[in-house]
Design an enzyme around this catalytic site. Sequence first.
Site: not given
Length: 255
Positions: A62-63, A89, A153, A165, A167, A169, A198
């Site tokens: 769990n990062v 990733n 992204s 998201y 902020a 990325k 993707i």
Amino acid sequence: MKLEDLKIIISGGAQGMGRHFALRLAEAGAQVAVGDVNEVGLAETVEAAKSFKGKVHARRLNVADEADVASFVSWAHGAMGGLNALVNNAGILRDGLLVKKDKETGAVKTLTKEQWDAVIGVNLTGATMLTRDVVAKMVETNQRPGVIVNISSIARHGNRGQSNYTAAKAALAANTVTWAKEFAPFGIRVGGVAPGMIETPMTQGMNQKARDALVAAIPVGRIGVPEDIWVAVKFVLECDYFDARVIDVDGGLSM
Ligand code: NAP
């Protein structure tokens, strides 16, 4: 660096793009350590790589958990007999407008702090802690050269409904430059790849109408596939003159 010389960690390697990168790398002869919260998917990644020249090692990760990141990096170093690369990733979405007014009821809804914290915790803090511990291990063991690939992204340029998201990325893209400058004395390069839309489990849940509208806005006329992004990741890993830059791979899509 040559793919076959890589001893590389990939976060979020249980499915989607992370699994695709792991399989391509193992096929090329690399040692790969995949970590993910999805243990069933991890086992499937290991199974899929069984006949390859390289090897995929897998362990739950769990990062967003600092202690888990530290012990994963130590384990990966031992399992692969070294460590010289990382692909950041792992990522999640918790989309929502910052402030939204319901057209029928007039009720005002806002993005929750939980939605914000979850995305920043995984996509930014998680990637940062993993980078910190991987680079610390490389420095402690005098490993050079090394390479880090950040999966950002195109939402990094700003996208409606994705404050959290975007902020995370955008910060990851900016820190690709910061880290390239900081790690240069250690012989470690840092590059980024910013995918457009993707085809992976992350996007498969999208509603058909929104998906069709987005595909219509992609100049190359199709949604991307993990192989499109692998081509860019491979370039960053292999090209020793590429550093401190982020490549948008989005079929020309502007959000
Ligand atoms: P995906 O199919 O959802 O795969 C991501 C993997 O990361 C999943 O296995 C997920 O597990 C795992 N993960 C989630 N939280 C984690 C954590 N705390 N620690 C470790 N692993 C965790 O996503 P994808 O589409 O392959 O995306 C890969 C990366 O590309 C992400 O960073 C994403 O933001 C980025 N990206 C994707 C697109 C796209 O269109 N697909 C576009 C631009 C950027 P669970 O499924 O159990 O959560």
